[in-house]
Scaffold this motif. Structure first.
Motif, PDB file in Angstrom:
ATOM      1  N   ALA A 292       0.948  -1.175   0.255  1.00 42.93           N
ATOM      2  CA  ALA A 292      -0.170   0.138  -0.149  1.00 42.93           C
ATOM      3  C   ALA A 292       1.073   0.947  -0.221  1.00 42.93           C
ATOM      4  CB  ALA A 292      -1.194   0.144   1.321  1.00 42.93           C
ATOM      5  N   TYR A 293       0.734   2.160  -0.490  1.00 44.94           N
ATOM      6  CA  TYR A 293       1.263   3.380  -1.060  1.00 44.94           C
ATOM      7  C   TYR A 293       0.181   4.182  -0.163  1.00 44.94           C
ATOM      8  CZ  TYR A 293       3.705   2.297  -5.006  1.00 44.94           C
ATOM      9  OH  TYR A 293       4.379   1.374  -6.062  1.00 44.94           O
ATOM     10  N   GLY A 294       0.913   4.946   1.377  1.00 41.16           N
ATOM     11  CA  GLY A 294       0.107   6.026   1.838  1.00 41.16           C
ATOM     12  C   GLY A 294      -0.361   5.714   2.519  1.00 41.16           C
TER      13      GLY A 294
ATOM     14  N   GLY B 176      -2.109  -8.383 -16.645  1.00 37.88           N
ATOM     15  CA  GLY B 176      -3.308  -7.864 -16.118  1.00 37.88           C
ATOM     16  C   GLY B 176      -3.363  -6.356 -16.905  1.00 37.88           C
ATOM     17  N   PRO B 177      -5.003  -5.582 -16.699  1.00 35.07           N
ATOM     18  CA  PRO B 177      -4.869  -4.507 -17.892  1.00 35.07           C
ATOM     19  C   PRO B 177      -4.002  -3.543 -16.774  1.00 35.07           C
ATOM     20  CG  PRO B 177      -6.929  -4.898 -16.227  1.00 35.07           C
ATOM     21  CD  PRO B 177      -6.117  -6.130 -15.872  1.00 35.07           C
ATOM     22  N   SER B 178      -3.924  -2.416 -17.275  1.00 32.98           N
ATOM     23  CA  SER B 178      -3.539  -1.096 -17.077  1.00 32.98           C
ATOM     24  C   SER B 178      -3.865  -0.663 -15.117  1.00 32.98           C
ATOM     25  CB  SER B 178      -3.760   0.383 -17.185  1.00 32.98           C
ATOM     26  OG  SER B 178      -2.919   1.151 -17.297  1.00 32.98           O
ATOM     27  N   GLY B 179      -2.678  -0.545 -14.448  1.00 32.75           N
ATOM     28  CA  GLY B 179      -3.047   0.322 -12.778  1.00 32.75           C
ATOM     29  C   GLY B 179      -3.099  -1.303 -11.928  1.00 32.75           C
ATOM     30  N   CYS B 180      -3.421  -2.075 -12.343  1.00 25.28           N
ATOM     31  CA  CYS B 180      -3.750  -3.656 -11.869  1.00 25.28           C
ATOM     32  C   CYS B 180      -2.607  -4.003 -10.268  1.00 25.28           C
ATOM     33  CB  CYS B 180      -4.192  -4.468 -12.540  1.00 25.28           C
ATOM     34  SG  CYS B 180      -2.770  -5.503 -13.149  1.00 25.28           S
ATOM     35  N   GLY B 181      -0.974  -3.726 -10.705  1.00 26.29           N
ATOM     36  CA  GLY B 181      -0.147  -3.751 -10.056  1.00 26.29           C
ATOM     37  C   GLY B 181       1.057  -4.137 -10.520  1.00 26.29           C
ATOM     38  N   LYS B 182       0.957  -4.691 -11.840  1.00 30.54           N
ATOM     39  CA  LYS B 182       2.024  -5.473 -12.102  1.00 30.54           C
ATOM     40  C   LYS B 182       3.313  -5.226 -11.872  1.00 30.54           C
ATOM     41  CE  LYS B 182       0.492  -4.705 -16.822  1.00 30.54           C
ATOM     42  NZ  LYS B 182      -0.362  -3.925 -15.867  1.00 30.54           N
ATOM     43  N   SER B 183       3.764  -3.527 -12.336  1.00 25.62           N
ATOM     44  CA  SER B 183       4.877  -2.945 -12.222  1.00 25.62           C
ATOM     45  C   SER B 183       5.463  -2.882 -10.610  1.00 25.62           C
ATOM     46  CB  SER B 183       4.800  -1.703 -12.613  1.00 25.62           C
ATOM     47  OG  SER B 183       5.334  -1.915 -13.732  1.00 25.62           O
ATOM     48  N   THR B 184       4.344  -2.757  -9.666  1.00 25.43           N
ATOM     49  CA  THR B 184       4.359  -2.624  -8.084  1.00 25.43           C
ATOM     50  C   THR B 184       5.749  -4.388  -7.804  1.00 25.43           C
ATOM     51  OG1 THR B 184       2.722  -0.923  -8.636  1.00 25.43           O
ATOM     52  CG2 THR B 184       3.862  -2.224  -6.149  1.00 25.43           C
ATOM     53  N   LEU B 185       4.401  -4.405  -8.622  1.00 22.75           N
ATOM     54  CA  LEU B 185       4.879  -6.292  -7.950  1.00 22.75           C
ATOM     55  C   LEU B 185       6.383  -6.987  -8.960  1.00 22.75           C
ATOM     56  CD1 LEU B 185       3.237  -8.520  -6.240  1.00 22.75           C
ATOM     57  CD2 LEU B 185       2.668  -9.073  -8.368  1.00 22.75           C
TER      58      LEU B 185
ATOM     59  N   ASP C  70       9.828  -5.132 -17.661  1.00 24.22           N
ATOM     60  CA  ASP C  70       8.635  -4.204 -17.617  1.00 24.22           C
ATOM     61  C   ASP C  70       8.600  -3.610 -18.781  1.00 24.22           C
ATOM     62  OD1 ASP C  70       6.237  -3.237 -16.632  1.00 24.22           O
ATOM     63  OD2 ASP C  70       7.202  -2.119 -14.796  1.00 24.22           O
ATOM     64  N   GLU C  71       7.218  -4.341 -19.902  1.00 23.70           N
ATOM     65  CA  GLU C  71       6.883  -4.145 -20.751  1.00 23.70           C
ATOM     66  C   GLU C  71       7.970  -3.738 -22.312  1.00 23.70           C
ATOM     67  OE1 GLU C  71       2.886  -3.111 -21.280  1.00 23.70           O
ATOM     68  OE2 GLU C  71       2.323  -3.314 -19.587  1.00 23.70           O
ATOM     69  N   PRO C  72       8.977  -5.130 -22.605  1.00 25.45           N
ATOM     70  CA  PRO C  72      10.221  -4.224 -22.831  1.00 25.45           C
ATOM     71  C   PRO C  72      10.026  -3.470 -24.275  1.00 25.45           C
ATOM     72  CG  PRO C  72      10.296  -6.537 -22.987  1.00 25.45           C
ATOM     73  CD  PRO C  72       8.939  -5.594 -21.778  1.00 25.45           C
TER      74      PRO C  72
HETATM   75  N1  LIG Z   1       4.099   5.748  -6.020  1.00 25.47           N
HETATM   76  C1  LIG Z   1       2.405   5.616  -5.557  1.00 25.47           C
HETATM   77  N2  LIG Z   1       2.117   6.137  -4.934  1.00 25.47           N
HETATM   78  C2  LIG Z   1       0.886   5.676  -5.009  1.00 25.47           C
HETATM   79  N3  LIG Z   1       0.130   4.878  -5.915  1.00 25.47           N
HETATM   80  C3  LIG Z   1       0.755   4.742  -6.688  1.00 25.47           C
HETATM   81  C4  LIG Z   1       2.267   4.623  -6.991  1.00 25.47           C
HETATM   82  N4  LIG Z   1       3.185   3.695  -7.773  1.00 25.47           N
HETATM   83  C5  LIG Z   1       2.026   3.388  -7.831  1.00 25.47           C
HETATM   84  N5  LIG Z   1       1.072   3.380  -7.681  1.00 25.47           N
HETATM   85  C6  LIG Z   1      -0.853   2.810  -8.043  1.00 25.47           C
HETATM   86  O1  LIG Z   1       0.009   1.785  -7.566  1.00 25.47           O
HETATM   87  C7  LIG Z   1      -1.269   0.744  -8.921  1.00 25.47           C
HETATM   88  C8  LIG Z   1      -0.402  -0.546  -9.142  1.00 25.47           C
HETATM   89  O2  LIG Z   1       0.400   0.153 -10.214  1.00 25.47           O
HETATM   90  P1  LIG Z   1       1.201  -0.273 -11.218  1.00 25.47           P
HETATM   91  O3  LIG Z   1       2.341   0.623 -11.976  1.00 25.47           O
HETATM   92  O4  LIG Z   1       1.819  -1.332 -10.730  1.00 25.47           O
HETATM   93  O5  LIG Z   1       0.060  -0.933 -12.123  1.00 25.47           O
HETATM   94  P2  LIG Z   1       0.339  -1.977 -13.808  1.00 25.47           P
HETATM   95  O6  LIG Z   1       0.120  -2.685 -13.298  1.00 25.47           O
HETATM   96  O7  LIG Z   1       2.127  -1.722 -13.967  1.00 25.47           O
HETATM   97  O8  LIG Z   1      -0.403  -0.291 -14.180  1.00 25.47           O
HETATM   98  P3  LIG Z   1       0.381  -0.136 -16.506  1.00 25.47           P
HETATM   99  O9  LIG Z   1       0.118  -1.415 -17.054  1.00 25.47           O
HETATM  100  O10 LIG Z   1      -0.012   0.970 -16.723  1.00 25.47           O
HETATM  101  O11 LIG Z   1       1.674   0.236 -16.400  1.00 25.47           O
HETATM  102  C9  LIG Z   1      -1.679   1.621  -8.915  1.00 25.47           C
HETATM  103  O12 LIG Z   1      -3.523   2.261  -9.321  1.00 25.47           O
HETATM  104  C10 LIG Z   1      -1.293   3.327  -9.503  1.00 25.47           C
HETATM  105  O13 LIG Z   1      -1.890   4.586  -9.109  1.00 25.47           O
END
Ligand SMILES: Nc1ncnc2c1ncn2[C@@H]1O[C@H](COP(=O)(O)OP(=O)(O)OP(=O)(O)O)[C@@H](O)[C@H]1O
Ligand SMILES: [Mg+2]
Length: 383
Positions: A12-14, A37-46, A159-161
């Motif tokens: 979680a962010y904050g 997964g679709p945009s914003g689902c958390g792939k890059s975060t993981l 990451d999405e190379p």
């Molecule tokens: N530093 C941050 N602070 C707050 N929220 C964040 C931060 N970084 C990412 N998020 C949120 O975390 C969620 C997941 O982001 P992430 O970048 O992992 O998505 P993604 O699956 O890689 O999407 P995309 O396909 O668009 O790259 C998003 O809702 C994003 O807004």
């Protein structure tokens, strides 16, 4: 050893709602694992948590049997390739690839050998003295991959190379990445994409993450499995709709009768006026007569020579792709897409009956969960 194990990982962010929830996953040595997964689902975060570029909010991360939650990125034995390439503009291709090795104080002759070997594998030998600005997008991405290869990591993280490349180059670089994976016998690959075709063609295993309206499931794993497992046996409507292109057709229906291994449904709403009934070869034990469910069938499984087990439609559009055409046809409850041979002589406004094979049907309950498909395995075995 380069197995990766995630145990109850949360992020979680904050004070915001978590973006990753309860992820449990083990990635084997030499496995090619795709986060989809679709945009914003958390792939890059993981992926960034595995790389050491983000902290875990909770849970444990092991790489090669070692708990690495507090281990800095540089000491995890991983190399990451970014969508943006992230090359140093003032350095030559050679120096870009050599940078990490110089930092690690490797001897000059070792650096020379490793960079030349990577350049040979990636066909960059004639470009070693150029600067990134004098390279095409595909060449830049190969340099970024080369920079990862020379470090001989246990884990490659992508990451999405391919997303900055044009369609032809994307196809070509995709094949190069698959071949690199074959060449590096012990390395695991974790690869992030939102493109289901990339995921289907590259992955040993796909990890599909939830997103969308269902806030409770956001950032959790929707399904993990081999590409064809997800294609043939999606656990939910979300997975069924995400895997496959064009996407699966979803038809609102009502349960008419339930017998062992087969469920008879009637087209809901206006469709009932036609009295159209379809049999789906699924296990309907947990259904009830009269229940509203969704029937799913892929465009490639529909046939235009319908009679029994078919839906009355009127064609609206034919998309001609050469080898095959996608026929868009309206029925009482919406529009179906059917894949047909390229020379199918159908224009707009023609009345057709679209055959829906029982063995190709999926059923999803009102929670979006799939019912078990019964006949499928048996029919496939005898086909
Ligand atoms: N530093 C941050 N602070 C707050 N929220 C964040 C931060 N970084 C990412 N998020 C949120 O975390 C969620 C997941 O982001 P992430 O970048 O992992 O998505 P993604 O699956 O890689 O999407 P995309 O396909 O668009 O790259 C998003 O809702 C994003 O807004
Ligand atoms: Mg991303």
């Amino acid at each position: 050893m380069a197995t990766i194990r995630l145990t109850e990982v949360h992020k979680a962010y904050g004070d915001h709602p978590p973006v990753i929830r309860s992820v449990n996953l083990e990635i084997a040595q030499h496995e090619f694992c795709v986060f989809l997964g679709p945009s914003g689902c958390g792939k890059s975060t993981l992926l960034r948590m595995i790389a050491g570029l983000e902290d875990l909010t909770a849970g444990e991360l092991h790489i090669g049997g070692r708990l690495v939650n507090d281990v800095p990125a540089a000491e995890r034995g991983v190399a990451m390739v970014f969508q943006s390439y992230a090359l140093f503009p003032h350095m030559t291709v050679f120096d870009n690839m050599a940078f990490g090795l110089k930092l690690a104080k490797q001897p000059k002759d070792v650096i020379e050998r490793k960079v030349r070997e990577a350049a040979r594998i990636l066909q960059l030998e004639s470009l070693l003295e150029r600067h990134p600005k004098a390279l095409s997008g595909g060449q830049r991405q190969r340099v970024a991959i080369g920079r990862a290869i020379v470090r001989e990591p246990g884990v490659f993280l992508f990451d999405e190379p391919l997303s900055n490349l044009d369609a032809a180059l994307r196809g070509q670089t995709r094949v190069e990445i698959a071949r690199l994976h074959q060449r590096f016998a012990n390395a695991s690959v974790v690869y992030v994409t939102h493109d289901q075709v990339e995921a289907m063609t590259l992955a040993d295993r796909i990890v599909l993450l939830h997103a969308g309206a269902d806030a409770d499931r956001f950032g959790s794993i929707a399904q993990t499995g081999a590409p064809l497992e997800l294609y043939h046996h999606p656990k939910s409507r979300f997975v069924a709709g995400f895997i496959g292109s064009p996407r699966m057709n979803f038809i609102d229906v009502t349960v008419e009768s339930i017998e062992p291994g087969r469920v008879t449904v009637a087209l809901a709403a206006d469709g009932a006026a036609h009295g159209e009934k379809l049999v789906a070869h699924v296990d309907g034990e947990r259904l009830q007569r009269g229940q509203r469910v969704t029937l799913g069938v892929r465009p490639e499984h529909l046939r235009l020579d319908g009679d029994e087990q078919s839906i009355q439609c009127a064609t609206v559009l034919s998309e001609r792709l050469g080898e095959h055409s996608y026929i868009h046809a309206d029925y009482a409850g919406g529009t179906l897409i059917a894949k047909a041979p390229g020379d199918t002589p159908l224009g707009a406004g023609e009345r057709i009956r679209v055959h829906v094979p029982s063995a190709a049907c999926h059923l999803f309950d009102d929670q979006g969960l799939a019912l078990r498909r019964c006949a499928f395995e048996a029919e496939r075995a005898t086909a």
